[in-house]
Design a protein around this motif. Structure first.
Motif, PDB file in Angstrom:
ATOM      1  N   CYS A 272       0.823  -1.211   0.000  1.00 34.89           N
ATOM      2  CA  CYS A 272       0.000   0.000   0.000  1.00 34.89           C
ATOM      3  C   CYS A 272       0.859   1.263   0.000  1.00 34.89           C
ATOM      4  O   CYS A 272       0.546   2.244  -0.687  1.00 34.89           O
ATOM      5  CB  CYS A 272      -0.926  -0.004   1.222  1.00 34.89           C
ATOM      6  SG  CYS A 272      -2.264  -1.225   1.108  1.00 34.89           S
ATOM      7  N   PHE A 277      -1.895   3.380  -1.609  1.00 37.83           N
ATOM      8  CA  PHE A 277      -3.169   3.039  -0.979  1.00 37.83           C
ATOM      9  C   PHE A 277      -3.105   3.297   0.526  1.00 37.83           C
ATOM     10  O   PHE A 277      -2.029   3.260   1.135  1.00 37.83           O
ATOM     11  CB  PHE A 277      -3.505   1.562  -1.207  1.00 37.83           C
ATOM     12  CG  PHE A 277      -3.891   1.231  -2.619  1.00 37.83           C
ATOM     13  CD1 PHE A 277      -5.209   1.356  -3.038  1.00 37.83           C
ATOM     14  CD2 PHE A 277      -2.948   0.788  -3.539  1.00 37.83           C
ATOM     15  CE1 PHE A 277      -5.575   1.046  -4.339  1.00 37.83           C
ATOM     16  CE2 PHE A 277      -3.297   0.480  -4.837  1.00 37.83           C
ATOM     17  CZ  PHE A 277      -4.621   0.610  -5.241  1.00 37.83           C
ATOM     18  N   ASN A 278      -4.266   3.511   1.115  1.00 34.83           N
ATOM     19  CA  ASN A 278      -4.383   3.606   2.565  1.00 34.83           C
ATOM     20  C   ASN A 278      -4.541   2.196   3.113  1.00 34.83           C
ATOM     21  O   ASN A 278      -5.569   1.551   2.890  1.00 34.83           O
ATOM     22  CB  ASN A 278      -5.580   4.472   2.953  1.00 34.83           C
ATOM     23  CG  ASN A 278      -5.751   4.619   4.460  1.00 34.83           C
ATOM     24  OD1 ASN A 278      -5.057   3.951   5.250  1.00 34.83           O
ATOM     25  ND2 ASN A 278      -6.670   5.470   4.880  1.00 34.83           N
ATOM     26  N   ASN A 285     -10.865  -0.272  -2.493  1.00 40.56           N
ATOM     27  CA  ASN A 285     -10.213   0.958  -2.933  1.00 40.56           C
ATOM     28  C   ASN A 285      -9.549   0.671  -4.276  1.00 40.56           C
ATOM     29  O   ASN A 285      -8.911  -0.367  -4.437  1.00 40.56           O
ATOM     30  CB  ASN A 285      -9.152   1.415  -1.927  1.00 40.56           C
ATOM     31  CG  ASN A 285      -9.749   1.757  -0.580  1.00 40.56           C
ATOM     32  OD1 ASN A 285     -10.212   2.861  -0.371  1.00 40.56           O
ATOM     33  ND2 ASN A 285      -9.776   0.784   0.331  1.00 40.56           N
ATOM     34  N   ARG A 286      -9.710   1.604  -5.223  1.00 40.38           N
ATOM     35  CA  ARG A 286      -9.156   1.339  -6.561  1.00 40.38           C
ATOM     36  C   ARG A 286      -8.400   2.543  -7.091  1.00 40.38           C
ATOM     37  O   ARG A 286      -8.830   3.685  -6.920  1.00 40.38           O
ATOM     38  CB  ARG A 286     -10.274   0.978  -7.537  1.00 40.38           C
ATOM     39  CG  ARG A 286      -9.720   0.542  -8.907  1.00 40.38           C
ATOM     40  CD  ARG A 286     -10.796   0.089  -9.855  1.00 40.38           C
ATOM     41  NE  ARG A 286     -10.205  -0.323 -11.116  1.00 40.38           N
ATOM     42  CZ  ARG A 286     -10.909  -0.637 -12.211  1.00 40.38           C
ATOM     43  NH1 ARG A 286     -12.223  -0.597 -12.179  1.00 40.38           N
ATOM     44  NH2 ARG A 286     -10.296  -0.993 -13.315  1.00 40.38           N
ATOM     45  N   GLN A 287      -7.271   2.252  -7.718  1.00 39.31           N
ATOM     46  CA  GLN A 287      -6.478   3.265  -8.405  1.00 39.31           C
ATOM     47  C   GLN A 287      -6.024   2.674  -9.738  1.00 39.31           C
ATOM     48  O   GLN A 287      -5.127   1.834  -9.781  1.00 39.31           O
ATOM     49  CB  GLN A 287      -5.266   3.678  -7.565  1.00 39.31           C
ATOM     50  CG  GLN A 287      -5.613   4.349  -6.248  1.00 39.31           C
ATOM     51  CD  GLN A 287      -4.379   4.881  -5.539  1.00 39.31           C
ATOM     52  OE1 GLN A 287      -3.382   5.195  -6.166  1.00 39.31           O
ATOM     53  NE2 GLN A 287      -4.459   4.966  -4.228  1.00 39.31           N
ATOM     54  N   THR A 292      -7.421  -2.579  -3.916  1.00 36.93           N
ATOM     55  CA  THR A 292      -7.256  -3.320  -2.664  1.00 36.93           C
ATOM     56  C   THR A 292      -8.621  -3.528  -2.025  1.00 36.93           C
ATOM     57  O   THR A 292      -9.562  -2.749  -2.260  1.00 36.93           O
ATOM     58  CB  THR A 292      -6.344  -2.569  -1.669  1.00 36.93           C
ATOM     59  OG1 THR A 292      -6.944  -1.314  -1.328  1.00 36.93           O
ATOM     60  CG2 THR A 292      -4.965  -2.350  -2.262  1.00 36.93           C
TER      61      THR A 292
END
Length: 328
Positions: A272, A277-278, A285-287, A292
């Motif tokens: 992360c 990511f946090n 959570n997506r980037q 994740t």
């Protein structure tokens, strides 16, 4: 009516294995449902007929084994497989990879999530780690599907998957590589070799040199030209999921149980941090091509709860189809 005597006479090997498996279920243990699920998984294998063996990809005939067990030699390695075909045209393919094998508990081939097969809306191809056919398999337990320095496993597996995918008529439909722990690492590596694939990696190792003695023992056996001490100090791109994810277009859903403290701290938090990511953000959570998903399960390390699998599968299919937004 079949008599007990004839049952034992005709199925004596299966009965012996069944009895041994029953003794492995700890009735006083904290996780009886999961143990019974694993027992059902092994029973499915014990009752299947002797698998058909193919000596090469060219020898493979999907009409000869429309579904069920088979084994195939490719790239100098033997891959044990189990195929469930879906009835609908235009079905995606899910490739399910397995984690560490305890030779005292798990027969060969080792397939994880056999009881999950109805949850996958498409063809399901289970593949056992070829390391289980290594002469020192009892000591190695897992090889992360990496083969060895003479016979690299992930490229061979990618060719096998692509060949079967074409044979199934599924080449134009989503491809999802799915696994946990060592199987999660392998699923992500496999997706990095297949540009159109999405990996679902659950509680995986990401940098294998942090895994300790099992990794160094495997390394000495399968990659003897590499120095374990050097690898532990400096790392190596072959055993580094972070470096594989630098390849353009790799799509990964990294799923982590926060209560699996070792993998959360040793692998998930560094991941992360590197990819922005946090690590403490629950749920999805997506980037871009990476996502994740953090959950909590008292079972700790291993696979995801069955109840979570449909959501993960849906997210993976949306990622495979190029959806820009995914509902958490």
């Amino acid at each position: 009516m079949i008599s007990i005597n004839s049952l034992f006479k005709n199925h004596r090997p299966i009965i012996r294995k069944l009895w041994a498996l029953m003794e492995l279920v700890d009735e006083d243990g904290p996780d009886i449902p999961r143990q019974r699920q694993k027992l059902r998984r092994e029973l499915l294998l014990l009752t299947m007929p002797t698998p058909r063996h193919f000596i090469s990809l060219d020898d493979y005939d999907i009409n000869a084994v429309s579904e069920g067990l088979f084994s195939l030699d490719h790239g100098g390695l033997r891959f044990d497989c189990l195929l469930h075909r879906h009835d609908s045209a235009g079905s995606p393919l899910f490739v399910i990879l397995s984690g560490l094998r305890n030779p005292d508990k798990h027969p060969v081939p080792k397939f994880d999530r056999l009881s999950f097969a109805p949850l996958f809306p498409g063809h399901v191809l289970y593949v056992s780690d070829p390391v289980h056919h290594h002469p020192q398999a009892k000591l190695l337990r897992t090889g992360w599907y990496l083969g060895d320095e003479r016979q690299p496993g992930i490229p061979a597996l990618a060719e096998l998957v692509q060949y079967i995918r074409i044979e199934l008529g599924a080449a134009r439909y989503p491809l999802v590589c799915y696994g946990s722990s060592a199987g999660g690492f392998a699923a992500a590596c496999l997706a990095s070799e297949l540009a159109e694939a999405v990996a679902v990696a659950i509680n995986p190792q990401t940098r294998l040199w942090h895994f300790g003695g099992l990794f160094t023992a495997w390394l000495r056996t399968c990659y003897p030209s590499l120095n374990p001490q050097t690898i532990v100090k400096q790392g190596h791109h072959l055993f580094d999921l972070h470096s594989r994810l630098q390849k353009p277009g790799v799509r990964l859903l990294y799923v982590q149980n926060q209560l699996d403290k070792l993998h959360f701290q040793r692998y998930y938090q560094p991941f992360c941090q590197e990819f922005g990511f946090n690590a403490l953000s629950d749920g999805l959570n997506r980037q871009g091509n990476l996502a994740t998903y953090l959950y909590q399960d008292p079972a700790g390390h291993g696979g995801e709860p069955r109840s979570l699998a449909p959501e993960l599968i849906a997210i993976a299919l949306q990622m495979a189809e190029g959806s820009k937004t995914i509902a958490a």
